[in-house]
Design an enzyme around this catalytic site. Sequence first.
Site, PDB file in Angstrom:
ATOM      1  N   HIS A  17      -1.918   7.442  -8.146  1.00 33.48           N
ATOM      2  CA  HIS A  17      -0.858   7.252  -8.818  1.00 33.48           C
ATOM      3  C   HIS A  17      -0.615   8.138 -10.088  1.00 33.48           C
ATOM      4  CE1 HIS A  17      -1.186   2.739  -7.565  1.00 33.48           C
ATOM      5  NE2 HIS A  17      -0.244   3.406  -6.731  1.00 33.48           N
ATOM      6  N   LYS A  41       3.961  -8.357  -0.951  1.00 35.43           N
ATOM      7  CA  LYS A  41       2.517  -8.094  -1.373  1.00 35.43           C
ATOM      8  C   LYS A  41       1.930  -9.113  -2.239  1.00 35.43           C
ATOM      9  CE  LYS A  41       2.285  -3.048  -1.256  1.00 35.43           C
ATOM     10  NZ  LYS A  41       2.023  -1.782  -1.617  1.00 35.43           N
ATOM     11  N   ARG A  90       1.044   9.829   1.029  1.00 31.21           N
ATOM     12  CA  ARG A  90      -0.233  10.167   1.509  1.00 31.21           C
ATOM     13  C   ARG A  90      -0.314  10.598   3.011  1.00 31.21           C
ATOM     14  NH1 ARG A  90      -2.194   4.432  -0.924  1.00 31.21           N
ATOM     15  NH2 ARG A  90       0.032   4.370  -0.141  1.00 31.21           N
ATOM     16  N   SER A 128      -4.679   1.169  -3.660  1.00 37.71           N
ATOM     17  CA  SER A 128      -4.905   0.041  -4.597  1.00 37.71           C
ATOM     18  C   SER A 128      -5.572  -0.728  -3.466  1.00 37.71           C
ATOM     19  CB  SER A 128      -3.363  -0.464  -5.104  1.00 37.71           C
ATOM     20  OG  SER A 128      -3.192   0.420  -6.128  1.00 37.71           O
TER      21      SER A 128
HETATM   22  P1  ADP Z   1       4.663   0.275  -3.580  1.00 37.44           P
HETATM   23  O1  ADP Z   1       4.202  -1.223  -3.430  1.00 37.44           O
HETATM   24  O2  ADP Z   1       5.834   0.187  -4.055  1.00 37.44           O
HETATM   25  O3  ADP Z   1       4.245   1.092  -2.567  1.00 37.44           O
HETATM   26  P2  ADP Z   1       2.046   1.476  -4.783  1.00 37.44           P
HETATM   27  O4  ADP Z   1       1.696   0.854  -6.218  1.00 37.44           O
HETATM   28  O5  ADP Z   1       1.433   0.909  -3.366  1.00 37.44           O
HETATM   29  O6  ADP Z   1       3.659   0.650  -4.675  1.00 37.44           O
HETATM   30  O7  ADP Z   1       2.455   2.819  -4.824  1.00 37.44           O
HETATM   31  C1  ADP Z   1       3.305   3.410  -5.681  1.00 37.44           C
HETATM   32  C2  ADP Z   1       3.696   4.988  -5.361  1.00 37.44           C
HETATM   33  O8  ADP Z   1       2.610   5.657  -5.292  1.00 37.44           O
HETATM   34  C3  ADP Z   1       4.030   4.872  -3.957  1.00 37.44           C
HETATM   35  O9  ADP Z   1       4.999   6.178  -4.038  1.00 37.44           O
HETATM   36  C4  ADP Z   1       2.890   5.415  -3.002  1.00 37.44           C
HETATM   37  O10 ADP Z   1       2.895   6.064  -1.899  1.00 37.44           O
HETATM   38  C5  ADP Z   1       2.148   6.352  -4.069  1.00 37.44           C
HETATM   39  N1  ADP Z   1       0.784   6.129  -4.071  1.00 37.44           N
HETATM   40  C6  ADP Z   1      -0.013   5.285  -3.775  1.00 37.44           C
HETATM   41  N2  ADP Z   1      -1.203   5.790  -3.757  1.00 37.44           N
HETATM   42  C7  ADP Z   1      -1.270   7.030  -3.839  1.00 37.44           C
HETATM   43  C8  ADP Z   1      -2.021   8.249  -3.693  1.00 37.44           C
HETATM   44  N3  ADP Z   1      -3.504   7.939  -3.687  1.00 37.44           N
HETATM   45  N4  ADP Z   1      -1.738   9.453  -3.813  1.00 37.44           N
HETATM   46  C9  ADP Z   1      -0.369   9.647  -3.885  1.00 37.44           C
HETATM   47  N5  ADP Z   1       0.566   8.624  -4.201  1.00 37.44           N
HETATM   48  C10 ADP Z   1       0.025   7.514  -3.945  1.00 37.44           C
END
Ligand code: ADP
Length: 166
Positions: A17, A41, A90, A128
């Site tokens: 993130h 979630k 990703r 996460s």
């Molecule tokens: P959501 O529940 O909205 O998907 P997340 O916290 O899982 O929220 O992810 C928020 C954003 O960060 C999303 O666009 C996700 O694709 C991106 N993201 C999560 N992990 C990574 C990573 N390792 N590298 C790049 N982007 C990521």
Amino acid sequence: MKIAVCPGSFDPVTYGHLDIITRACDIFDRVYVAVLTNPAKEALFTPDERVEMLSKATKHLDIVTCEHFDGLVVDYAKLRGAIAIVRGLRAVTDFEVELKMASMNHHLDKDVETVFMMTSNEYSFISSSAVKEVASLGGDVTAWVPSCVAEALAKKYSHARKAGIS
Ligand code: ADP
């Protein structure tokens, strides 16, 4: 002034993130990071805890503001005067979900563009949920999350273990 919003669950924030947020700062003049409640979630951390960890992890980025928002991302973007919603990609599996979301958001508000950034190679496998799984089993997650997050995870899971929750 070009403003972007980076919405997500951030439960908890990872280096993946942070990579996206940092790169968004190179493109936009101001970046608002929004912790949104995702009904699909079940969260480990409260929205306030997630905002606190994000704020600590981004305190060196002075154009970033982290906050909690309940509602539609397009409404949040409008509230903050943003022209873009920044999301990270990703893998192919992310693409399908993100395409649907971007299309719906475009339908809801044509003035806000969704901008995708490909993950940096070293962060492509970080999520996460994987971090939480490893931490819940007592594994070392310090390569994937800032120290304040690793500490918060250790605390949550040690409480859970003490309470007899597996
Ligand atoms: P959501 O529940 O909205 O998907 P997340 O916290 O899982 O929220 O992810 C928020 C954003 O960060 C999303 O666009 C996700 O694709 C991106 N993201 C999560 N992990 C990574 C990573 N390792 N590298 C790049 N982007 C990521």
